[in-house]
Design an enzyme around this catalytic site. Structure first.
Site, PDB file in Angstrom:
ATOM      1  NE  ARG A 186      53.333  95.995  92.080  1.00  0.00           N
ATOM      2  CZ  ARG A 186      54.081  95.019  91.597  1.00  0.00           C
ATOM      3  NH1 ARG A 186      53.522  93.976  91.040  1.00  0.00           N
ATOM      4  NH2 ARG A 186      55.398  95.068  91.677  1.00  0.00           N
ATOM      5  CG  ASP A 221      51.532 101.328  80.382  1.00  0.00           C
ATOM      6  OD1 ASP A 221      51.637 100.408  79.543  1.00  0.00           O
ATOM      7  OD2 ASP A 221      51.694 101.145  81.600  1.00  0.00           O
ATOM      8  CB  ALA A 236      60.885 104.092  88.263  1.00  0.00           C
ATOM      9  NE  ARG A 237      65.529  99.220  90.471  1.00  0.00           N
ATOM     10  CZ  ARG A 237      64.780  99.153  91.555  1.00  0.00           C
ATOM     11  NH1 ARG A 237      64.152 100.231  91.973  1.00  0.00           N
ATOM     12  NH2 ARG A 237      64.651  98.022  92.218  1.00  0.00           N
ATOM     13  CG  ASP A 288      64.576 107.276  95.984  1.00  0.00           C
ATOM     14  OD1 ASP A 288      65.183 107.718  96.981  1.00  0.00           O
ATOM     15  OD2 ASP A 288      64.116 106.120  95.922  1.00  0.00           O
ATOM     16  CD  GLU A 348      70.848 103.539  93.621  1.00  0.00           C
ATOM     17  OE1 GLU A 348      70.636 102.560  94.380  1.00  0.00           O
ATOM     18  OE2 GLU A 348      69.938 104.138  93.039  1.00  0.00           O
ATOM     19  CG  HIS A 350      67.324 103.189  95.726  1.00  0.00           C
ATOM     20  ND1 HIS A 350      67.961 102.442  94.762  1.00  0.00           N
ATOM     21  CD2 HIS A 350      66.019 102.769  95.698  1.00  0.00           C
ATOM     22  CE1 HIS A 350      67.101 101.620  94.192  1.00  0.00           C
ATOM     23  NE2 HIS A 350      65.922 101.789  94.745  1.00  0.00           N
ATOM     24  CB  ALA A 408      60.101 101.302  98.959  1.00  0.00           C
TER      25      ALA A 408
END
Length: 340
Positions: A170, A190, A250-251, A274, A279, A298, A301
């Site tokens: 997304r 992908d 993302a991660r 990010d 963390e 982080h 969003a």
């Protein structure tokens, strides 16, 4: 009053969201809608498993947020009427177990609402790396003289730049739309992206090695699964051209942090990050001292609008349940394969 419902028959909803996040997630109007539709039990100490368990008997729905206890067989023993777990975040694996799905309890998530703000931050990161904004900022804040602070590797415009996107998720698709609108040439890796989807997105589908070797900026947007763990390691980073940049909103799971640190410390690549293995990021972490790295804690969003949409999405799922309508963003047990 004649015709009024018996309060004892009113549906009850548990909101396991701490006060600070409630203020961010639920506008006054959205909260009033929820209050009108159901009796609310609010758990301020939402990470307290015993407090959540005590609130569950009789509740038809549970709204969860980050760091809430996982809904497992133990919690379900208290949830005699539970029909819905509405998570205000994206990945549900940390918050529900297979037992929830086995009992036919619906699970929803609000990840669609995060795609746009995270994509915007990834775009901001991309532009910063292309124009070396982070390097100039480090240099000036670090006290370098004007001429010395003006030195940087070659800079580029996004128009005409080759941008590689790992994962047509997304967020990946939202990012693709933004960078293509600014004139970038985009290739994507992908395994689940069909040729027709690639054509519709206006991108070229290529193997990972090809993407890494040709891209001026590589943006990571893949999901977190066993297969994607450390998919970007020393071997993959070595394929990136000198002066290229890596964007990760993302991660950290997806990138070998030690391998990335080695490339960044050598000054060959730039990065905007990010998300991190540890963390909060330790104050003495080497990333913090590197002039070719842009760091954020982080927060990709974390926009006001995104947080409010997360809350509104979860409330909408509860209202749908109470009205006898199907959920808008239900997930299946397959979602548990997404580890974070």
């Amino acid at each position: 009053m004649p015709g009024s419902p018996d309060p004892a028959d009113r549906s009850r909803v548990v909101v396991a969201v701490p006060p600070e996040l409630r203020a961010q997630f639920f506008t006054a109007g959205v909260w009033r809608e929820l209050e009108r539709a159901a009796g609310l039990t609010v758990v301020d100490d939402h990470s307290d498993r015993a407090a959540v368990a005590a609130a569950l008997p009789g509740a038809r729905a549970l709204i969860t947020s980050w760091r809430a206890p996982k809904v497992d067989a133990g919690l379900l023993a208290s949830a005699d009427r539970l029909e819905l777990v509405a998570h205000t975040g994206s990945a549900v694996a940390p918050y529900v177990t297979e037992e929830v799905f086995r009992r036919g309890i619906l699970v929803t998530q609000a990840g669609d609402e995060m795609a746009r703000p995270v994509a915007e931050v990834a775009l901001a990161f991309t532009l910063s790396l292309l124009h070396r904004v982070h390097r100039f900022d480090h240099a000036l804040r670090g006290g370098l003289e004007w001429d010395a602070a003006s030195e940087a590797p070659p800079r580029h415009e996004i128009h005409g730049s080759d941008i590689g996107v790992i994962g047509a998720s997304r967020t990946g698709r939202a990012y693709i739309a933004l960078v293509r609108a600014m004139g970038a040439r985009v290739c994507v890796t992908d395994p689940y992206l069909s040729d027709s989807d690639a054509e519709a997105l206006g991108v070229e589908s290529v193997p990972l090695e090809t993407l890494l070797s040709r891209s001026r900026i590589v943006a990571v947007h893949a999901p977190v699964t066993e297969e994607t763990h450390r998919m970007i390691g020393a071997e993959q980073l070595a394929l990136m051209p000198d002066g290229a940049g890596l964007v990760n909103t993302a991660r950290s799971w997806l990138v070998d942090e030690d391998a990335l640190l080695a490339e960044l410390a050598a000054g060959r690549l730039d990065a905007a990050i990010d998300v991190f293995d540890a963390e909060p990021l330790p104050t003495g972490h080497p990333f913090r001292a590197l002039p070719n790295v842009l760091l954020t804690p982080h927060q990709a969003a974390g926009s006001v609008e995104c947080r409010q949409r997360l809350g509104a999405s979860a409330v909408d799922e509860v209202l749908r349940l109470l009205a006898g309508r199907p959920p808008a963003h239900a997930v299946t047990a397959d979602a548990l394969a997404r580890l974070h």
